[in-house]
Design a protein around this motif. Structure first.
Motif, PDB file in Angstrom:
ATOM      1  N   GLU A  73      15.403  -4.888 -24.676  1.00 39.51           N
ATOM      2  CA  GLU A  73      15.046  -6.106 -23.956  1.00 39.51           C
ATOM      3  C   GLU A  73      15.789  -7.323 -24.512  1.00 39.51           C
ATOM      4  O   GLU A  73      16.184  -8.224 -23.766  1.00 39.51           O
ATOM      5  N   ALA A  74      15.989  -7.360 -25.840  1.00 37.09           N
ATOM      6  CA  ALA A  74      16.716  -8.471 -26.458  1.00 37.09           C
ATOM      7  C   ALA A  74      18.165  -8.508 -25.978  1.00 37.09           C
ATOM      8  O   ALA A  74      18.727  -9.585 -25.717  1.00 37.09           O
ATOM      9  N   LEU A  79      22.106 -11.281 -22.084  1.00 39.78           N
ATOM     10  CA  LEU A  79      22.949 -11.272 -20.894  1.00 39.78           C
ATOM     11  C   LEU A  79      22.383 -12.139 -19.775  1.00 39.78           C
ATOM     12  O   LEU A  79      22.989 -12.238 -18.703  1.00 39.78           O
ATOM     13  N   GLY A  80      21.222 -12.758 -20.011  1.00 39.23           N
ATOM     14  CA  GLY A  80      20.581 -13.570 -18.987  1.00 39.23           C
ATOM     15  C   GLY A  80      19.979 -12.761 -17.864  1.00 39.23           C
ATOM     16  O   GLY A  80      19.834 -13.254 -16.732  1.00 39.23           O
ATOM     17  N   ALA A  81      19.608 -11.515 -18.145  1.00 42.35           N
ATOM     18  CA  ALA A  81      19.112 -10.611 -17.102  1.00 42.35           C
ATOM     19  C   ALA A  81      17.691 -10.959 -16.697  1.00 42.35           C
ATOM     20  O   ALA A  81      16.906 -11.487 -17.487  1.00 42.35           O
ATOM     21  N   THR A 108      20.038  -0.305 -17.304  1.00 42.25           N
ATOM     22  CA  THR A 108      21.008  -1.247 -16.752  1.00 42.25           C
ATOM     23  C   THR A 108      20.341  -2.595 -16.514  1.00 42.25           C
ATOM     24  O   THR A 108      19.382  -2.696 -15.753  1.00 42.25           O
ATOM     25  N   ALA A 109      20.858  -3.628 -17.198  1.00 48.09           N
ATOM     26  CA  ALA A 109      20.338  -4.981 -17.020  1.00 48.09           C
ATOM     27  C   ALA A 109      20.847  -5.548 -15.697  1.00 48.09           C
ATOM     28  O   ALA A 109      22.019  -5.374 -15.345  1.00 48.09           O
ATOM     29  N   LEU A 127       9.943 -12.455 -20.407  1.00 45.72           N
ATOM     30  CA  LEU A 127      10.858 -11.378 -20.748  1.00 45.72           C
ATOM     31  C   LEU A 127      11.357 -10.676 -19.481  1.00 45.72           C
ATOM     32  O   LEU A 127      10.667 -10.661 -18.453  1.00 45.72           O
ATOM     33  N   PRO A 128      12.552 -10.079 -19.518  1.00 44.32           N
ATOM     34  CA  PRO A 128      13.018  -9.304 -18.361  1.00 44.32           C
ATOM     35  C   PRO A 128      12.067  -8.146 -18.083  1.00 44.32           C
ATOM     36  O   PRO A 128      11.527  -7.530 -18.999  1.00 44.32           O
TER      37      PRO A 128
END
Length: 257
Positions: A73-74, A79-81, A108-109, A127-128
């Motif tokens: 996740e980090a 990547l700004g996902a 895959t982000a 969080l993404p």
């Protein structure tokens, strides 16, 4: 990453069909993200004739997976996902130690082209989102008005009691339920499921889709096993849900399978 001409270059483990459906759903892949944790799993001995959870081993399996997931996740956040799709959680026991295993989380982000009708694609923690749904299932979910919140899991390492000699002899050649074993497997699965559901409640999810309930023996012997429950917690994007009707598809193959 940047290509030779300064354009953004993405990496992805999605298949071609999955990639195109994720794009159709309004998301762009930005990179393959990975989290890893090489973990020493401690020792715990269960009582020979008692059904019991091996809480020390349960904690180890939980913590190692959490470390791998957090690091994945980090990478996505860097990547700004907005989320991670097609997440896989894998365990590989290493040859340089029977109690040492590498826990790997990979996916895959993706970045959304547009925000959802309300709020953000990210979780309420900022969080993404994470999801183990395939590209096809992800597209179907979004089209129907739902969004993934997070990959939720529950685990329980359980020792199943041995049977004594007299008990074993009494069932030789007979069709009979081994209630002691049934209760152990039932209890272990319930513990794993309830822990997965608790994670979904913390994310304020409406439900969990794509649930898998696995029995993973690893290297603890025949009477100790891990029951692992995993699925994608989801939330509604809107009040009305337009669900596409299934249609007949005729494959154009030569008849060989």
């Amino acid at each position: 990453m940047r290509g030779d001409h300064g354009r953004a270059l993405f990496t992805s483990d999605l298949s071609v069909n999955e990639f195109l459906l994720v794009r159709e759903a309004g998301f762009r892949p930005v990179g393959l993200v990975l989290g890893s944790s090489v973990y020493h799993v401690g020792l715990q001995v269960g009582r020979w004739n008692k059904n019991m959870e091996m809480d020390k081993l349960t904690q180890a399996m939980y913590h190692a997976r959490e470390l791998a997931m957090t690091r994945m996740e980090a990478e996505a956040a860097e990547l700004g996902a907005d989320g991670i799709v097609g997440v896989r959680l894998e365990i590989e026991f290493k040859e340089y130690g029977n109690d040492i295993a590498e826990f790997i989380a990979v996916g895959t982000a993706v970045v959304a082209d547009d925000p959802p009708p309300t709020g953000s694609w990210r979780t309420h923690h900022g969080l993404p989102f994470t999801s183990d749904l395939s590209g096809q299932d992800f597209w179907t979910l979004v089209q129907a008005g739902y969004a993934p919140l997070g990959l939720v899991m529950g685990t329980c390492v359980y020792h199943i009691a041995h049977r004594g000699v007299l008990a074993s002899m009494s069932t030789v050649g007979a069709n009979v339920e081994i209630e002691q074993f049934t209760e152990a497997l039932y209890d272990a699965r319930e513990l794993a499921m309830s822990r997965m559901q608790a994670e979904a409640e913390q994310l304020r999810a409406e439900g969990i889709v794509g649930v898998q309930l696995l029995s993973l023996p690893h290297r603890w012997g025949g009477h100790t096993t891990e029951f692992f429950a995993i699925g994608t917690a989801v939330r509604p994007l809107r009040a009305d849900h337009t669900i596409a009707k299934p249609s007949l598809v005729l494959p154009l193959t030569d008849g060989r399978w």
